[in-house]
Enzyme design. Structure first.
Site, PDB file in Angstrom:
ATOM      1  N   SER A 140       0.799  -1.196  -0.002  1.00 39.59           N
ATOM      2  CA  SER A 140       0.043  -0.087  -0.054  1.00 39.59           C
ATOM      3  C   SER A 140       0.825   1.236   0.039  1.00 39.59           C
ATOM      4  O   SER A 140       1.714   1.474  -1.044  1.00 39.59           O
ATOM      5  CB  SER A 140      -0.997   0.073   1.136  1.00 39.59           C
ATOM      6  OG  SER A 140      -1.718  -1.038   1.170  1.00 39.59           O
ATOM      7  N   ASP A 179      -2.260   6.020  -3.955  1.00 46.87           N
ATOM      8  CA  ASP A 179      -1.107   5.461  -3.588  1.00 46.87           C
ATOM      9  C   ASP A 179      -0.691   4.264  -4.359  1.00 46.87           C
ATOM     10  O   ASP A 179      -1.240   3.836  -5.553  1.00 46.87           O
ATOM     11  CB  ASP A 179      -1.536   4.813  -2.179  1.00 46.87           C
ATOM     12  CG  ASP A 179      -2.717   3.761  -2.030  1.00 46.87           C
ATOM     13  OD1 ASP A 179      -3.394   3.765  -2.959  1.00 46.87           O
ATOM     14  OD2 ASP A 179      -2.912   3.145  -0.886  1.00 46.87           O
ATOM     15  N   ASP A 200      -1.253   0.935  -4.724  1.00 40.49           N
ATOM     16  CA  ASP A 200      -2.239   0.204  -5.141  1.00 40.49           C
ATOM     17  C   ASP A 200      -3.602   0.486  -5.295  1.00 40.49           C
ATOM     18  O   ASP A 200      -4.620  -0.273  -5.545  1.00 40.49           O
ATOM     19  CB  ASP A 200      -2.111  -1.101  -4.023  1.00 40.49           C
ATOM     20  CG  ASP A 200      -2.825  -0.827  -2.654  1.00 40.49           C
ATOM     21  OD1 ASP A 200      -2.777   0.575  -2.185  1.00 40.49           O
ATOM     22  OD2 ASP A 200      -3.469  -1.575  -1.930  1.00 40.49           O
TER      23      ASP A 200
END
Length: 455
Positions: free
Chosen positions: A104, A248, A250
């Protein structure tokens, strides 16, 4: 970073000694534990995997796929894929589960195994405990050569995701096309570079891409916070730009920047989406305890109930299901729309924000001005593995005995003019200290008054 095991999966830095970081041995052991749990649950022996742009992704992916195959599990590899894309692919392919290979918002040295069930949702706390018990007990049996699972690559998952977003009943595609919006995207050199532009193209939106190389070498700290997005805010000072967007690595978090370089922020992403959705489909709204009060204020504007959950996507999802929420998410820019799927999703978040702009005729700056104003401080305290969090909470409660509090996730104090939330991070060895108030000065004051009691 020591290997961290939680409802968010298994996370750590690459390299080092087994058991201390996310090493090959740890990847194999924990993936095998997940496979054993999956097989015992009776779910189909098929797992979907996908990864963000991190340089370690190819190694982690290969180890993950080979381990699943060695446990007799068939694998569909989506390659580069957003977290919500993999979540939706699980149900699309009828798989028994999924593994997202992404840490992440963490820096490039990190990676993680984020584990999904057959609904494409993060596994429950109970399932995680069962899985880790299997790993600890060494309760793993690999299959013989004639039972090895298969591996195939399938890159259609993103198109399925895009089609679902474009077909969403609240996405006003024609109105967006007519508006001829121009956006600037900071893709942080990860999978946002291959997922957001196709959505913009399908909606007739001009998309200028910053940091669009799929190298995983993040151009800045990848968490979409204002101190990391100076380049995006500067780019939005150019005339003719309607919206700045940052994701971000992902692509499950969405932060917004307005014309002139105005920081709208991740906290107001959910408020903006809730404002739009509740006009069309009234119903309960859910966010986590660390999210802005603005979300509750927007719900109240439409006479709808608001509910707070513990932090973590699985907790928000559980609360949304319990109250039949119309919309929900987290203040970190994570939008969860149950009409699409129960997962944080920047693609549906962006499509709904653009729909709001197109149908209201207002700029994102004007929408932001229409919502109550709050300032949030996100601080932290670094802690050791043996830190006594319960004792810290006791000190805080003793100091503020008459303040309304919640203990469903850490400790949240609700003051008349703001709040402070203390909780252990699911992903890092820290205690998060979040506070919010109408002014930044008051938010800092609230945070400092509580933070000083932690140690």
């Amino acid at each position: 970073m020591p290997l961290k095991k939680s409802i968010s999966g298994f996370r750590g830095t690459i390299g080092g000694k087994p058991g201390t970081n996310l090493t090959p041995e740890d990847i194999v052991t924990n993936v095998a534990g997940y496979a054993a749990w999956l097989k015992e649950s009776g779910a189909p022996p098929l797992v979907v995997i996908g990864r963000d742009g991190r340089p370690s992704g190819s190694v982690v992916s290969a180890l993950t796929a080979a381990t699943l195959q060695s446990m007799g599990i068939d694998v569909i590899d989506c390659g580069y894929a957003t977290t919500p894309t993999v979540e939706m692919a699980v149900t699309h392919f009828g798989a028994g589960g999924g593994i997202i290979l992404s840490a992440s918002h963490n820096p490039v040295a990190y990676n993680a195994l984020k584990l999904l069930n057959a609904r494409g949702e993060f596994i429950s706390h109970e399932a995680g405990q069962d899985l880790m018990a299997k790993v600890a007990a060494g309760d793993i049996t690999y299959v013989t050569v004639d039972q090895l699972g298969s591996l195939r690559t399938d890159t259609t998952a993103l198109q399925h995701h895009l089609d679902a977003v474009l077909g969403h009943p609240l996405v006003e595609a024609e109105a967006i096309k007519a508006a001829k919006f121009s956006v600037v995207l900071d893709a942080v050199n990860s999978v946002g570079a291959v997922s957001i532009p196709p959505l913009c193209e399908a909606l007739g939106v001009t998309c200028e891409i910053m940091n669009g190389e799929l190298s995983g070498q993040f151009a800045h700290n990848p968490e979409p916070l204002p101190q990391h997005l100076e380049g995006l805010m500067e780019a939005m000072k150019s005339p003719g730009k309607d919206l700045g967007i940052a994701v971000d690595p992902d692509v499950d978090r969405l932060a917004l920047v307005g014309p002139g370089g105005r920081w709208i922020g991740e906290e107001y992403t959910l408020a903006t989406v809730a404002d739009y959705v509740l006009q069309r489909e009234p119903g309960p709204v859910v966010s986590n305890l660390s999210s802005s009060r603005c979300v509750a204020d927007v719900a109240a504007r439409y006479g709808q109930p608001y509910y707070a959950s513990a932090v973590g996507e699985v907790n928000v999802v559980n609360k949304m299901k319990a109250v039949s929420a119309t919309i929900g998410g987290e203040g970190n820019g994570g939008i969860i729309d149950p009409r699409l799927h129960y997962g944080r999703d920047s693609l549906i978040g962006l499509a709904l924000v653009l729909s709001h702009l197109a149908t209201s005729g207002q700029s994102i700056n004007a929408l932001r001005d229409s919502y109550p104003h709050y300032e949030m401080v996100k601080d932290k305290v670094d802690v050791d593995a043996d830190f006594d969090l319960s004792a810290a909470f006791a000190r805080v409660k003793e100091q503020f005995p008459d303040v309304k509090r919640s203990e469903i996730d850490g400790l949240k104090l609700d003051f008349p003019d703001g709040w402070v939330h203390l909780r252990a991070s699911n992903t890092e060895p820290i205690v998060r200290v979040y506070s919010e108030a109408p002014t930044a000065e008051r938010a800092r004051e609230l945070a400092a008054g509580v933070k000083g009691l932690v140690y």
